[in-house]
Design a protein around this motif. Sequence first.
Motif, PDB file in Angstrom:
ATOM      1  N   MET A   1      -2.656  10.250 -48.390  1.00 35.25           N
ATOM      2  CA  MET A   1      -3.346  10.929 -47.316  1.00 35.25           C
ATOM      3  C   MET A   1      -3.796  12.293 -47.803  1.00 35.25           C
ATOM      4  O   MET A   1      -3.033  13.011 -48.441  1.00 35.25           O
ATOM      5  N   LYS A   2      -5.019  12.647 -47.488  1.00 29.92           N
ATOM      6  CA  LYS A   2      -5.551  13.927 -47.929  1.00 29.92           C
ATOM      7  C   LYS A   2      -4.897  15.077 -47.163  1.00 29.92           C
ATOM      8  O   LYS A   2      -4.743  15.021 -45.943  1.00 29.92           O
ATOM      9  N   ALA A   3      -4.550  16.118 -47.874  1.00 31.57           N
ATOM     10  CA  ALA A   3      -3.862  17.264 -47.276  1.00 31.57           C
ATOM     11  C   ALA A   3      -4.701  17.930 -46.188  1.00 31.57           C
ATOM     12  O   ALA A   3      -4.157  18.424 -45.198  1.00 31.57           O
ATOM     13  N   GLU A   4      -6.021  17.916 -46.345  1.00 36.90           N
ATOM     14  CA  GLU A   4      -6.869  18.591 -45.347  1.00 36.90           C
ATOM     15  C   GLU A   4      -6.861  17.894 -43.986  1.00 36.90           C
ATOM     16  O   GLU A   4      -7.304  18.454 -43.004  1.00 36.90           O
ATOM     17  N   TYR A   5      -6.343  16.664 -43.917  1.00 40.17           N
ATOM     18  CA  TYR A   5      -6.211  15.975 -42.637  1.00 40.17           C
ATOM     19  C   TYR A   5      -4.985  16.459 -41.862  1.00 40.17           C
ATOM     20  O   TYR A   5      -4.947  16.375 -40.641  1.00 40.17           O
ATOM     21  N   LEU A   6      -3.974  16.936 -42.551  1.00 37.32           N
ATOM     22  CA  LEU A   6      -2.691  17.235 -41.925  1.00 37.32           C
ATOM     23  C   LEU A   6      -2.736  18.423 -40.965  1.00 37.32           C
ATOM     24  O   LEU A   6      -2.260  18.329 -39.826  1.00 37.32           O
ATOM     25  N   ASN A   7      -3.288  19.542 -41.383  1.00 41.86           N
ATOM     26  CA  ASN A   7      -3.261  20.744 -40.541  1.00 41.86           C
ATOM     27  C   ASN A   7      -3.923  20.571 -39.187  1.00 41.86           C
ATOM     28  O   ASN A   7      -3.401  21.065 -38.187  1.00 41.86           O
ATOM     29  N   PRO A   8      -5.068  19.879 -39.079  1.00 42.93           N
ATOM     30  CA  PRO A   8      -5.640  19.676 -37.743  1.00 42.93           C
ATOM     31  C   PRO A   8      -4.703  18.919 -36.794  1.00 42.93           C
ATOM     32  O   PRO A   8      -4.643  19.220 -35.605  1.00 42.93           O
ATOM     33  N   PHE A   9      -3.957  17.941 -37.316  1.00 42.59           N
ATOM     34  CA  PHE A   9      -3.027  17.209 -36.457  1.00 42.59           C
ATOM     35  C   PHE A   9      -1.835  18.080 -36.066  1.00 42.59           C
ATOM     36  O   PHE A   9      -1.357  18.029 -34.933  1.00 42.59           O
ATOM     37  N   LEU A  10      -1.376  18.899 -36.979  1.00 40.93           N
ATOM     38  CA  LEU A  10      -0.296  19.835 -36.699  1.00 40.93           C
ATOM     39  C   LEU A  10      -0.722  20.827 -35.621  1.00 40.93           C
ATOM     40  O   LEU A  10      -0.033  21.022 -34.616  1.00 40.93           O
ATOM     41  N   GLN A  11      -1.891  21.438 -35.800  1.00 38.30           N
ATOM     42  CA  GLN A  11      -2.388  22.422 -34.833  1.00 38.30           C
ATOM     43  C   GLN A  11      -2.706  21.778 -33.489  1.00 38.30           C
ATOM     44  O   GLN A  11      -2.407  22.345 -32.439  1.00 38.30           O
ATOM     45  N   ALA A  12      -3.292  20.587 -33.504  1.00 33.17           N
ATOM     46  CA  ALA A  12      -3.623  19.889 -32.260  1.00 33.17           C
ATOM     47  C   ALA A  12      -2.363  19.586 -31.453  1.00 33.17           C
ATOM     48  O   ALA A  12      -2.356  19.720 -30.226  1.00 33.17           O
ATOM     49  N   THR A  13      -1.305  19.193 -32.132  1.00 30.65           N
ATOM     50  CA  THR A  13      -0.048  18.889 -31.454  1.00 30.65           C
ATOM     51  C   THR A  13       0.494  20.126 -30.745  1.00 30.65           C
ATOM     52  O   THR A  13       0.888  20.070 -29.579  1.00 30.65           O
ATOM     53  N   ILE A  14       0.501  21.247 -31.442  1.00 31.48           N
ATOM     54  CA  ILE A  14       0.984  22.496 -30.845  1.00 31.48           C
ATOM     55  C   ILE A  14       0.080  22.904 -29.673  1.00 31.48           C
ATOM     56  O   ILE A  14       0.574  23.261 -28.602  1.00 31.48           O
ATOM     57  N   ASN A  15      -1.244  22.804 -29.861  1.00 24.69           N
ATOM     58  CA  ASN A  15      -2.185  23.172 -28.792  1.00 24.69           C
ATOM     59  C   ASN A  15      -1.961  22.341 -27.535  1.00 24.69           C
ATOM     60  O   ASN A  15      -1.853  22.882 -26.424  1.00 24.69           O
ATOM     61  N   VAL A  16      -1.910  21.032 -27.698  1.00 18.96           N
ATOM     62  CA  VAL A  16      -1.814  20.140 -26.544  1.00 18.96           C
ATOM     63  C   VAL A  16      -0.472  20.280 -25.835  1.00 18.96           C
ATOM     64  O   VAL A  16      -0.422  20.389 -24.611  1.00 18.96           O
ATOM     65  N   LEU A  17       0.625  20.287 -26.586  1.00 16.16           N
ATOM     66  CA  LEU A  17       1.943  20.373 -25.944  1.00 16.16           C
ATOM     67  C   LEU A  17       2.164  21.720 -25.275  1.00 16.16           C
ATOM     68  O   LEU A  17       2.788  21.792 -24.218  1.00 16.16           O
ATOM     69  N   SER A  18       1.650  22.787 -25.858  1.00 20.76           N
ATOM     70  CA  SER A  18       1.832  24.097 -25.220  1.00 20.76           C
ATOM     71  C   SER A  18       0.937  24.239 -23.994  1.00 20.76           C
ATOM     72  O   SER A  18       1.357  24.803 -22.988  1.00 20.76           O
ATOM     73  N   THR A  19      -0.262  23.679 -24.026  1.00 24.73           N
ATOM     74  CA  THR A  19      -1.190  23.783 -22.898  1.00 24.73           C
ATOM     75  C   THR A  19      -0.834  22.819 -21.777  1.00 24.73           C
ATOM     76  O   THR A  19      -0.758  23.215 -20.606  1.00 24.73           O
ATOM     77  N   MET A  20      -0.634  21.557 -22.104  1.00 27.56           N
ATOM     78  CA  MET A  20      -0.453  20.531 -21.080  1.00 27.56           C
ATOM     79  C   MET A  20       0.987  20.419 -20.573  1.00 27.56           C
ATOM     80  O   MET A  20       1.202  20.028 -19.432  1.00 27.56           O
ATOM     81  N   ALA A  21       1.965  20.722 -21.414  1.00 26.83           N
ATOM     82  CA  ALA A  21       3.364  20.533 -21.024  1.00 26.83           C
ATOM     83  C   ALA A  21       4.169  21.823 -21.050  1.00 26.83           C
ATOM     84  O   ALA A  21       5.379  21.789 -20.877  1.00 26.83           O
ATOM     85  N   MET A  22       3.500  22.939 -21.267  1.00 28.66           N
ATOM     86  CA  MET A  22       4.160  24.240 -21.290  1.00 28.66           C
ATOM     87  C   MET A  22       5.403  24.264 -22.173  1.00 28.66           C
ATOM     88  O   MET A  22       6.422  24.832 -21.832  1.00 28.66           O
ATOM     89  N   LEU A  23       5.316  23.625 -23.324  1.00 25.75           N
ATOM     90  CA  LEU A  23       6.398  23.635 -24.308  1.00 25.75           C
ATOM     91  C   LEU A  23       5.965  24.449 -25.511  1.00 25.75           C
ATOM     92  O   LEU A  23       4.781  24.612 -25.775  1.00 25.75           O
ATOM     93  N   SER A  24       6.932  24.936 -26.249  1.00 23.00           N
ATOM     94  CA  SER A  24       6.669  25.654 -27.496  1.00 23.00           C
ATOM     95  C   SER A  24       7.276  24.852 -28.639  1.00 23.00           C
ATOM     96  O   SER A  24       8.371  25.160 -29.123  1.00 23.00           O
ATOM     97  N   PRO A  25       6.573  23.800 -29.078  1.00 23.72           N
ATOM     98  CA  PRO A  25       7.139  22.969 -30.146  1.00 23.72           C
ATOM     99  C   PRO A  25       7.191  23.709 -31.467  1.00 23.72           C
ATOM    100  O   PRO A  25       6.267  24.432 -31.825  1.00 23.72           O
ATOM    101  N   LYS A  26       8.295  23.532 -32.181  1.00 24.78           N
ATOM    102  CA  LYS A  26       8.467  24.165 -33.485  1.00 24.78           C
ATOM    103  C   LYS A  26       8.403  23.080 -34.551  1.00 24.78           C
ATOM    104  O   LYS A  26       9.252  22.182 -34.585  1.00 24.78           O
ATOM    105  N   PRO A  27       7.370  23.146 -35.415  1.00 23.61           N
ATOM    106  CA  PRO A  27       7.251  22.109 -36.444  1.00 23.61           C
ATOM    107  C   PRO A  27       8.300  22.273 -37.535  1.00 23.61           C
ATOM    108  O   PRO A  27       8.692  23.381 -37.884  1.00 23.61           O
ATOM    109  N   GLY A  28       8.752  21.137 -38.038  1.00 22.45           N
ATOM    110  CA  GLY A  28       9.663  21.117 -39.177  1.00 22.45           C
ATOM    111  C   GLY A  28       8.888  20.790 -40.439  1.00 22.45           C
ATOM    112  O   GLY A  28       7.662  20.843 -40.470  1.00 22.45           O
TER     113      GLY A  28
END
Length: 154
Positions: A1-28
Amino acid sequence: MKAEYLNPFLQATINVLSTMAMLSPKPGKPSIKESDITVGDIMGIIGLTGHSEGSLAVSFSESCALKVVENMIGEKHEEMNEEVADAVGELTNMISGDARSQLQKVGFDFTAAIPTVVRGKDHTVRHVAQGGTTLMIPFSTDDGNFYIEASFSD
């Protein structure tokens, strides 16, 4: 998997969960997934085609899924049910949409299928990417853990 694909999914996850579910997910720390057995109790998975073929999966522990849904719709659920499954599917769709939007800005166009939701402990999911690697990113919240899996053909 290309590395440039990873960051958008990481950022999208944080954006969606913080906006829609008012959570502050911490990536590992991301890792390569070696097994088809999922980590979590409920998973949304969506196929992606276009620049590359692959899939995205979001897998929640039961406690995390129940809290996410409570925060999204304002109703507390005591157990996994169709409403929780629908919310997990919608979150998967939103994360995919946000990530695809970010990827499009750098020249990678993707189209998404309709998400599928799988429930139950120790279920298995085989990603569609031929010859690709599946990366898994763990996230922690105050209410449990969840995981993102992304796999694209090389």
